[in-house]
Scaffold this active site. Sequence first.
Site, PDB file in Angstrom:
ATOM      1  N   CYS A 195      63.173  31.780 -18.860  1.00  0.00           N
ATOM      2  CA  CYS A 195      64.069  30.859 -18.022  1.00  0.00           C
ATOM      3  C   CYS A 195      63.881  29.579 -18.188  1.00  0.00           C
ATOM      4  O   CYS A 195      62.284  29.114 -17.678  1.00  0.00           O
ATOM      5  CB  CYS A 195      64.187  31.159 -16.537  1.00  0.00           C
ATOM      6  SG  CYS A 195      65.288  30.153 -15.672  1.00  0.00           S
ATOM      7  N   ILE A 237      69.795  36.433 -26.504  1.00  0.00           N
ATOM      8  CA  ILE A 237      68.968  35.483 -26.048  1.00  0.00           C
ATOM      9  C   ILE A 237      69.315  34.770 -24.704  1.00  0.00           C
ATOM     10  O   ILE A 237      70.396  35.019 -24.094  1.00  0.00           O
ATOM     11  CB  ILE A 237      69.361  34.239 -27.146  1.00  0.00           C
ATOM     12  CG1 ILE A 237      70.747  33.697 -26.874  1.00  0.00           C
ATOM     13  CG2 ILE A 237      68.845  34.695 -28.530  1.00  0.00           C
ATOM     14  CD1 ILE A 237      71.047  32.393 -27.848  1.00  0.00           C
TER      15      ILE A 237
END
Lengths: 255, 255, 300, 300
Positions: free
Chosen positions: C128, C189
């Site tokens: 993240c 992804i």
Amino acid sequence: MEMIKETAKVVRQQQIDEGIFDMELSFPKGAALAKPGQFIAMYCNDKSKLLPRPISICGINPTEGTLRVVYRVAGEGTKEFSEMKAGDTLEVMGPLGNGFTMKNEKAIIIGGGIGIPPMLELAKQLDAEKTVVLGYRTSTFLKEEFEEVCDVKIATEDGSQGAKGTVIDAIEKYGVEGKVIYACGPMPMLKALAAYAEEHGMEAQISLEERMACGIGACLGCICKSKTKDHHTNVNNTRICKDGPVFDAKEVVFS
Amino acid sequence: MEMIKETAKVVRQQQIDEGIFDMELSFPKGAALAKPGQFIAMYCNDKSKLLPRPISICGINPTEGTLRVVYRVAGEGTKEFSEMKAGDTLEVMGPLGNGFTMKNEKAIIIGGGIGIPPMLELAKQLDAEKTVVLGYRTSTFLKEEFEEVCDVKIATEDGSQGAKGTVIDAIEKYGVEGKVIYACGPMPMLKALAAYAEEHGMEAQISLEERMACGIGACLGCICKSKTKDHHTNVNNTRICKDGPVFDAKEVVFS
Amino acid sequence: MNLEVTLAGKKFKNPVTTASGTFGSGAEYEQFVDLAALGAVTTKGVANVPWEGNPTPRVAETYGGMLNAVGLQNPGIDLFCKRDIPHLKEKGASIIVNVCGRSTSDYVEVVERLADEPVDLLEINVSCPNVKEGGIAFGQNPDALYEITKAIKAKAKQPIVMKLSPNVTDITEMARAAEAGGSDALSLINTLTGMKIDIHRRKFVLANKTGGMSGPAIKPVAVRMVYQVSHACKLPIIGMGGILTGEDAIEMMMAGATMVSVGTANFHNPRATMDVLDGIKAYMERYHIEDINEIIGCID
Amino acid sequence: MNLEVTLAGKKFKNPVTTASGTFGSGAEYEQFVDLAALGAVTTKGVANVPWEGNPTPRVAETYGGMLNAVGLQNPGIDLFCKRDIPHLKEKGASIIVNVCGRSTSDYVEVVERLADEPVDLLEINVSCPNVKEGGIAFGQNPDALYEITKAIKAKAKQPIVMKLSPNVTDITEMARAAEAGGSDALSLINTLTGMKIDIHRRKFVLANKTGGMSGPAIKPVAVRMVYQVSHACKLPIIGMGGILTGEDAIEMMMAGATMVSVGTANFHNPRATMDVLDGIKAYMERYHIEDINEIIGCID
Ligand SMILES: Cc1cc2nc3c(=O)[nH]c(=O)nc-3n(C[C@H](O)[C@H](O)[C@H](O)COP(=O)(O)OP(=O)(O)OC[C@H]3O[C@@H](n4cnc5c(N)ncnc54)[C@H](O)[C@@H]3O)c2cc1C
Ligand SMILES: Cc1cc2nc3c(=O)[nH]c(=O)nc-3n(C[C@H](O)[C@H](O)[C@H](O)COP(=O)(O)OP(=O)(O)OC[C@H]3O[C@@H](n4cnc5c(N)ncnc54)[C@H](O)[C@@H]3O)c2cc1C
Ligand SMILES: Cc1cc2nc3c(=O)[nH]c(=O)nc-3n(C[C@H](O)[C@H](O)[C@H](O)COP(=O)(O)O)c2cc1C
Ligand SMILES: Cc1cc2nc3c(=O)[nH]c(=O)nc-3n(C[C@H](O)[C@H](O)[C@H](O)COP(=O)(O)O)c2cc1C
Ligand code: FES
Ligand code: FES
């Protein structure tokens, strides 16, 4: 070569066969310049699709200021075009490419599949003894319009009309003769015609296709392998959009 | 809360002020469910813009099956909407959010700028003693329609009409009183009203705005800081799209 | 027509799941989607304790996509186990839980807490870009990725799926590090780091300045990376990034994905997951494909 | 209203140039664009000898962008100097030459060959993802980038502008390597590596399998990297990636770019460079900006 980029208006659109559409565009400056065998770049209104679609010119009407295109719905872009109605507008650029070199010699004008439309205006304008040979899968769109111009021979894949097989089968079956071949259609057909022309000592002007980005010779996206070094980049590649789409078959290296 | 996602048809669209458009959408299932203070998510037809635009419901007509929105052209999406004509279609989802809780107590209905449209349907439906206070820059769109419903006080930034200044200036100048404030407008106005309500011991229901992605409470894009822990994520954030856009001002932490 | 796929030893009724963070824990989409009809629901990243996330604005639209910097706001594993898992089970959904953390022990705590829960897979978000600590730090360094994978794998009862960041020079290096660390599958992804500036206000659109870019705009990068990773290691892949249609899903699977996640598309169309599933079926019918597994990685 | 900018000691009449490879050497766009009205024309990558480039298909459309794998077909420096430079000069254009090569000596040869040519800047493409040797190999390794920058700088008569690849974990590391090697400015971004599969034919759309993604889809990544680089080193930046409008150009400049290149937009609209320039002027008028230099890197 002069070209125009403008907003064109759809004057008329109709479906003429399964998945095949016939569109007339008001594009006066383009119509004044266009020649048979040239094409236009049609831009989508939907902005997720940025690249123009190259579509051959099927009819030129400088008096009305219109160009006619006949196209097959192949993907998202042509789908968008097919949903347009008279009065709708889109951006177009053209005329693009070199077009056919019209010779005053006995001609065989050959179109295969969606390569048929660009041959119509040539058939009309070519001032020479001529026969048209058209290769279809089954259904024979535009045939009547060609018949108004000159003698037309047909090949269909299933033999439901004319010769069974390819345009070469039709040429042989009907004994069509000429000094110059003008052709547009799928690569295997063009390759076969190039060989046929060489064998029979004929000239062959063939119109090629490739994926394009700029459409005007700047991006080097759309090259085909050429026998001689290209003036532009000094290698054995030539740009289909700018130096073609029509080439002397002898110049092209088929892969 | 039930919501619908459907293709809606534009029934009517007109420009009602500089950059401000008034659109009526045929969306029967949405119209049957909608309440004042809720909003709809309007999707663009141009696919380069994927996120829906949240637009408040300005009018509800369940009989005709239509919802009315009044919006300002702020960017590309609202520009696209503004170019649509009767008969054009777009995807919409709604009604979304909680809407106002209508109380049978003396009310001040307050709208500022583009926060004015959502107050119209509330003004119509609210069954209580009520005054409407509208804050404009200069030009006073929708004012007449409010005047058909109840007494209307105006503030303009330049003082060209009504009180000079903000809606609070108008409230004070005209001595408007009530027990409940219902308000929509820019953040500074809502913040000032929250303070005003607290000071005067009033309830204030304020409608907030934030950038949204999903519009239905899934992405956590559109939160505002809340005084108590939120039931959904157990932190001091609450989702404007789902738990709002209308909040009790006392619950909101202004930054 | 067989749509069932097996990933890391678990069977899923079809290859379509949701991209973490775009579907909440499913409840919000129930009016549009039958959760039991999905291959699985992948839930929003959950940490050991509740996280507040970033200030707003948290989302911004971009050309053909969007940016988000939600910052992993989440209710913490306790409320998640108490409320979200039972709800999903009640609806008949298979569950992939996306796990986030600031340190290795955060991740491990969540994973341990999930040991006895009816969860099929643990998707570990080490990619993240929107949180300061943890997250991407693990996802951009192969050694760190190897270590955290190993630590999580040692404690996990369910198969683990490390979720990779595209913001790297060489995705195959990261894939191999996760494989070496014991990951059972890979997910890719996550978002590409991007920025948008409001030129009229002369401010960043997102409070966090940068955000993660998702949506169809990034699909070519996702397809490329899935293809590269499928040729660089043996792990099965959950492919995502820009899937809007069934054809996009087929493309991702041909590149090498066993399952696909639908993310940003949900915001554009709340029925997107179902439309993707229908599109896959339509493609299979058109080309007489009996078993979806035939197309996984079918081109080289 | 002042539009003039100075980059690496060179003055340009405005900040708008063309992205290498999207504008040929200008001739093809002359019917649409007055080349002298541009800040500069940046030409297609040129090597020491002619390059054939890759097989076709070389281009593919993607959502909000495109892929290309032209593979740097070019006529070689001799024909370039003989034909393209004189033509551009005759048209009154300022010139930025984009240089490509397979080895350090290739680059150096081109740069030396250009020593006495009327060229303003040398943009060094060490970031082309579409050629097997050279190119990207230099662009993804900071040490290699440092070395080649140093080698080129030692021989270059004109200021050099290293062009960076976005396919890296940390763009600032690359920027600092180029700075340390002596680059006078930086150019970013080159294309993001992507892939597209034709699911109907089960084939890669591009003959090269992968290609470089460009166009508005990538703009958020470009803006982010320009911003990061402008804060990580002192070099001025030519910013590019997805610029379609004057507003996009302003955004890129606010992020830190001194000049901007317009690339894929030319394919969508052959007058794009002029429209971008007009858009910049309109923005300046609207906000009463006297000097374009005021907005460069104006937000932090
Ligand atoms: C010089 C030239 C003349 C043409 N004339 C005609 C014509 O008269 N009638 C007709 O029906 N078709 C013609 N074509 C083919 C036509 O360009 C494609 O069918 C069309 O671009 C497909 O666009 P799409 O968005 O529907 O398909 P998509 O597959 O969605 O398009 C994606 C991208 O690929 C490109 N592309 C896809 N197929 C082709 C193709 N066969 N050739 C070139 N680019 C392609 C598109 O332009 C677009 O950039 C011509 C092609 C060329 C090069
Ligand atoms: C609950 C709610 C109700 C609203 N009601 C109305 C209304 O009745 N009338 C009206 O004119 N406007 C209303 N707005 C604001 C309206 O949503 C924005 O003006 C609109 O989304 C701008 O879209 P655009 O494409 O024109 O602008 P762009 O700036 O091009 O939009 C880019 C992105 O930012 C988002 N965005 C931009 N401005 C805002 C904003 N102020 N609030 C939320 N998102 C924004 C867009 O939705 C889009 O995703 C409301 C907003 C919310 C949250
Ligand atoms: C609003 C939003 C929130 C996200 N939250 C998470 C998250 O909590 N955990 C995670 O691993 N990925 C998260 N992601 C990334 C998505 O799961 C997915 O990897 C990415 O968006 C690419 O897929 P898409 O293009 O289909 O959206 C989030 C993405 C978005 C748009
Ligand atoms: C068809 C095409 C050819 C390109 N050729 C080159 C090149 O020769 N040298 C180079 O440095 N970059 C090349 N690029 C990259 C562009 O210069 C630019 O960095 C990239 O496309 C991003 O900008 P855009 O989104 O505005 O196109 C090329 C890009 C395209 C689309
Ligand atoms: S399409 Fe760009 S050179 Fe032909
Ligand atoms: S917009 Fe997604 S939670 Fe509100």
